[in-house]
Design a protein around this motif. Structure first.
Motif, mmCIF file in Angstrom:
data_model
loop_
_atom_site.group_PDB
_atom_site.id
_atom_site.type_symbol
_atom_site.label_atom_id
_atom_site.label_comp_id
_atom_site.label_asym_id
_atom_site.label_seq_id
_atom_site.Cartn_x
_atom_site.Cartn_y
_atom_site.Cartn_z
ATOM 1 N N TYR A 102 0.840 -1.196 0.000
ATOM 2 C CA TYR A 102 0.000 0.000 0.000
ATOM 3 C C TYR A 102 0.872 1.241 0.000
ATOM 4 O O TYR A 102 2.059 1.202 0.355
ATOM 5 N N ALA A 103 0.264 2.344 -0.441
ATOM 6 C CA ALA A 103 0.908 3.654 -0.386
ATOM 7 C C ALA A 103 0.305 4.438 0.773
ATOM 8 O O ALA A 103 -0.808 4.142 1.231
ATOM 9 N N ALA A 119 9.184 3.768 6.746
ATOM 10 C CA ALA A 119 10.539 3.295 7.036
ATOM 11 C C ALA A 119 10.529 1.971 7.781
ATOM 12 O O ALA A 119 11.528 1.234 7.754
ATOM 13 N N GLU A 120 9.403 1.653 8.433
ATOM 14 C CA GLU A 120 9.332 0.449 9.272
ATOM 15 C C GLU A 120 8.591 -0.713 8.622
ATOM 16 O O GLU A 120 8.806 -1.870 9.000
ATOM 17 N N ASP A 121 7.685 -0.435 7.687
ATOM 18 C CA ASP A 121 6.786 -1.461 7.153
ATOM 19 C C ASP A 121 7.150 -1.758 5.702
ATOM 20 O O ASP A 121 7.000 -0.901 4.827
ATOM 21 N N LEU A 180 14.521 4.699 4.938
ATOM 22 C CA LEU A 180 13.495 4.785 3.903
ATOM 23 C C LEU A 180 14.075 4.542 2.515
ATOM 24 O O LEU A 180 15.035 5.211 2.110
ATOM 25 N N ALA A 181 13.476 3.603 1.787
ATOM 26 C CA ALA A 181 13.980 3.255 0.458
ATOM 27 C C ALA A 181 12.940 3.439 -0.638
ATOM 28 O O ALA A 181 13.251 3.272 -1.814
ATOM 29 N N VAL A 182 11.710 3.770 -0.291
ATOM 30 C CA VAL A 182 10.648 3.927 -1.285
ATOM 31 C C VAL A 182 10.569 5.394 -1.722
ATOM 32 O O VAL A 182 11.051 6.290 -1.017
#
Length: 246
Positions: A102-103, A119-121, A180-182
């Motif tokens: 999900y976004a 950052a966690e999910d 965070l990578a997204v």
């Protein structure tokens, strides 16, 4: 038609009708794409979030809006609705609907919730924000009063106490930078006198992922109707790109 849900937010051995719940609304779409919205500190899931969810559904998303504990129609006390509590609430909502991915979209303090949650999910594949809180200095006025008097009371009667700042300090933006990578989108009013627009540009410079930053000239912390229309057009265009990137 949007469907209302009561999502238990405290894990108990047996969840009963008296278990505290979060009020959530699902705008269902025949799609595997999901977008979850996080409201601001003293906001709730109504108003602009209802409009945003309707627009999300038109764009082919299953859209979810919910009230954090102590806000809107959810159970609990506002004073208990710290950053940690809101992250837990978001996790419970995501687990309840259980999408594969999900976004997230978050406004103001909800933007901070969304960034740390992303950052966690690992299920989060993109995060968009409007005027996100990325520094603790945003709340310095309240912090001084809480330090001297034990709590801050807003004009509506809502209160925050030391727990709010204890939780805030446990989640520095550096944690997001390092994890965070997204892709991230940040939309910010150029005349915002609540959250400094410069904070968003600084956050974008620090993040090590793809970042879109848009400054809406002349807009304050609350966007005009015209700016909101533009925001939604830009948001869903960006989400399409984010979903199709290699």
């Amino acid at each position: 038609m949007p469907e209302s849900h009561d999502v238990p937010f405290e894990r108990t051995a047996i969840e009963t009708d008296s278990s505290p719940t979060l009020a959530a609304v699902h705008h269902e779409s025949d799609s595997d794409d999901w977008l979850v919205f996080c409201h601001g500190l003293r906001s709730d899931k109504s108003g602009s979030y209802e409009r945003r969810c309707r627009r999300a559904r038109e764009a082919g998303y299953n859209a979810v809006r919910f009230d954090a504990r102590g806000c809107g129609e959810s159970d609990g006390e506002f004073v208990d609705s710290t950053l940690e509590a809101r992250l837990a609430d978001l996790r419970r909502v995501a687990d309840y609907f259980d999408p594969d991915s999900y976004a997230l979209f978050g406004s103001s303090f909800g933007g901070k919730v969304a960034l740390h949650a992303a950052a966690e999910d690992d299920r989060v594949d993109a995060v968009a924000t409007r005027a996100p809180v990325t520094t603790t200095e945003t709340f310095d006025e309240y912090r001084a009063t809480v330090a001297s008097e034990g709590e801050w009371t807003f004009d509506t009667g809502e209160r925050i106490d030391r727990r709010f700042f204890d939780a805030l300090d446990r989640y520095p933006f550096a944690d997001v930078v390092g994890s965070l990578a997204v892709p991230v989108a940040i939309f910010h009013g150029g005349a915002d006198d609540v959250v400094d627009p410069a904070d968003s540009f600084d956050a974008a410079r620090r993040l090590e992922t793809d970042v879109l930053v848009e400054r809406f000239a002349g807009e304050g912390h609350r966007f005009s109707a015209a700016a909101e229309d533009r925001l939604l057009e830009r948001l869903f265009g960006w989400l399409e790109w984010a979903g199709n990137r290699e």
